[in-house]
Design an enzyme around this catalytic site. Structure first.
Site, PDB file in Angstrom:
ATOM      1  CG  ASP A  97      -1.918   1.137   1.165  1.00 45.85           C
ATOM      2  OD1 ASP A  97      -1.534   2.248   0.755  1.00 45.85           O
ATOM      3  OD2 ASP A  97      -3.095   0.919   1.493  1.00 45.85           O
ATOM      4  CG  HIS A  98       1.321   4.129  -3.225  1.00 48.65           C
ATOM      5  ND1 HIS A  98       0.175   3.630  -3.776  1.00 48.65           N
ATOM      6  CD2 HIS A  98       1.210   5.470  -3.276  1.00 48.65           C
ATOM      7  CE1 HIS A  98      -0.591   4.622  -4.153  1.00 48.65           C
ATOM      8  NE2 HIS A  98       0.003   5.755  -3.868  1.00 48.65           N
ATOM      9  CG  HIS A 118      -4.649   4.138  -0.520  1.00 49.26           C
ATOM     10  ND1 HIS A 118      -3.603   3.259  -0.604  1.00 49.26           N
ATOM     11  CD2 HIS A 118      -5.077   4.323  -1.792  1.00 49.26           C
ATOM     12  CE1 HIS A 118      -3.399   2.939  -1.881  1.00 49.26           C
ATOM     13  NE2 HIS A 118      -4.291   3.562  -2.616  1.00 49.26           N
TER      14      HIS A 118
END
Ligand code: NAD
Length: 478
Positions: free
Chosen positions: A172-173, A235
């Site tokens: 999950d950047h 996110h």
């Protein structure tokens, strides 16, 4: 600090994500001296290319996606020497032997699944069959991790057949962003914040992830997903967890992820009536969402706002308001921890409930601000004014801040180092789906279309009302 020598295979190495993020990110780490010169990057995809052809693609990707000051031809040429390519079919036998020959024994090997999730199982199976799934192997998987609880479970089961959980890195950047990690540093390495970090002193928390773009190019995927699946389940849930979690006993992958999981499990269930769903309408020269995706009847939401409650000892009574959307007024992501007012106002000035706010800004201009009230300078008496104590990295750290790795770069280096702290564990992903699935099902079955909103606005009016009803307001974001 350089990482160990590694062989990194990028399945889908010719795709959009590889070209925009993974390859330029690796180049930046190479240029910074963190990626060893004898590491190997092996692009693996369906296109018929040789090493030279792929190196040309990589060079183009770096030039296109990095500003001139972040690259130079000399280091790029050296970087390209680490780059190789194999034409591989995830669903067949083609290319696998050649791939095996490129992977060296004794090195760390990582396999980045930058392909459609429908290929994850095929890739895992073939890695096992070709004896590449040994204890040194790590796999990196991209979002979306399933589209509901059942599919996420199935994906987890598939991967678990071939790899141990300690080998699986679910990206999950958002977790790779400098500020997100700083949030943990600020919380857990200062005495100032933690004593106030609870319902007694925090009035509420706001999490905003706003985009100005529409769904350009991703319409087909997005129309089946919507903002709840595309942004909230992953996110926003991750950000909420980092704010709400208890201090882990150590900064250790499982210690951190255990605490995040407890937060997700403590979330109160929501129904369609509790949330605001919006969809962007047409504006001057801007097509509507329905035009963008070519589906005149789409009920898919491009905006959501909601009040989320964490039912535990620390947070009972402190709501988390979250909102996210496309075609909004600004491209900005931030978390705001809004503290309560002091119990008694000796200066008599009306207060609006946002005197002390800790703002964690993810973009643009990553940084952290702490708003405090002080006396307005001058002879005007005790007039109060709110000012930010600015912890913006660019200013405080000078040139060092420019070298701060971007999310993808940092996360890939963490994979090589074998550090899973900033990656989602399988049970976390499932818990997040378990919470959001009934809400999505309720939205889909209630038959209510999302509320149309003007492009360039902050979403439907109802989003502001969600706050006003409770005597609160969204922070102004520019
Ligand atoms: P893409 O369509 O641009 O690229 C797909 C890649 O997969 C190509 O390199 C193609 O050659 C390869 N491929 C397809 N079928 C194959 C097969 N049978 N065998 C071997 N290779 C095969 O996709 P993308 O946008 O790069 O996305 C890749 C993954 O990353 C997807 O899971 C996507 O959801 C995810 N993701 C993408 C982005 C993004 O910004 N593009 C962001 C987040 C997540």
């Amino acid at each position: 600090i350089p990482v160990d020598v590694f062989d990194l295979v990028i399945f889908g190495g010719t795709g959009d994500l590889a070209r925009r993020k993974i390859l330029p990110g690796l180049y930046r780490r190479f240029r910074a001296g963190q990626m060893p010169r004898d590491a190997r990057i092996i692009g693996a995809a369906r296109s018929e290319l040789d090493d030279a052809g792929y190196r040309a693609l990589v060079a183009e990707a770096v030039r296109e996606h990095l500003e001139p000051e972040k690259r130079d031809e000399e280091s790029l040429a050296a970087f390209l020497e680490t780059v190789h390519y194999v034409t591989v079919d995830a669903r067949g036998d083609a290319g696998w032997k050649e791939l095996c020959a490129l992977i060296r024994e004794g090195t760390v090997h990582a396999f980045y699944f930058s392909v459609a999730p429908s290929l994850f199982g095929d890739l895992a199976e073939r890695l096992r069959a070709h004896r590449l799934a040994d204890g040194k192997a790590r796999i990196v998987v991209e979002k979306p991790f399933g589209h509901d609880l059942e599919s996420a479970r199935e994906l987890n089961r598939t991967l678990a057949r071939h790899f141990d959980e300690s080998q699986i890195y679910r990206i999950d950047h958002y977790l790779g962003k400098e500020t997100v990690q700083n949030l943990m540093a600020v919380r857990f390495s200062n005495i100032l914040f933690e004593p106030l970090w609870n319902a007694q002193y925090v009035d509420h928390i706001q999490i905003t992830v706003a985009e100005t773009v529409g769904v350009a190019g991703r319409g087909e995927y997005y129309d089946k997903a919507g903002a709840l699946r595309d942004m909230v389940q992953n996110h926003m849930m991750q950000l909420l967890c980092l704010i709400a979690m208890e201090p882990p006993y150590r900064f250790d992958p499982d210690a951190v992820r255990d605490e995040k999981l407890k937060v997700i499990r403590a979330l109160k269930p929501l129904t369609a009536r509790d949330i605001v769903r919006g969809q962007y309408d047409a504006g001057p020269g801007i097509p509507s969402y329905r035009e963008d995706v070519g589906n005149p009847d789409s009920f898919t939401e491009t905006f959501v706002a909601m009040k989320v409650e964490v039912s535990n000892w620390r947070w009972e009574g402190t709501p988390f308001y979250i909102r996210t959307g496309k075609r909004l007024k600004a491209r900005a992501s931030e978390i705001a921890v809004v503290f309560r007012e002091p119990p008694h106002a000796i200066f008599g000035q009306p207060r609006d409930g946002q005197g002390n706010v800790l703002v964690i800004r993810l973009q643009p201009n990553e940084g952290i601000n702490l708003w405090v009230r002080i006396k307005e300078p001058g002879p005007g008496g005790m007039r109060l004014v709110e000012v930010p104590l600015d912890m913006s990295f660019a200013e405080a750290l000078g040139p060092a801040a420019a070298e701060v790795p971007e999310a993808y770069e940092r996360l890939i280096m963490d994979v090589i180092r074998g550090n899973q702290t900033l990656f989602m564990r399988g049970d976390e992903v499932e818990a997040a789906w378990a919470w959001i699935d009934p809400l999505i099902a309720d939205c889909e079955s209630c038959g209510e279309p999302p509320i149309l909103y003007e492009p360039g606005s902050w979403g439907p009016e109802e989003s502001a009302m969600l706050m006003h009803r409770e005597g609160r307001r969204w922070r102004e974001i520019r």
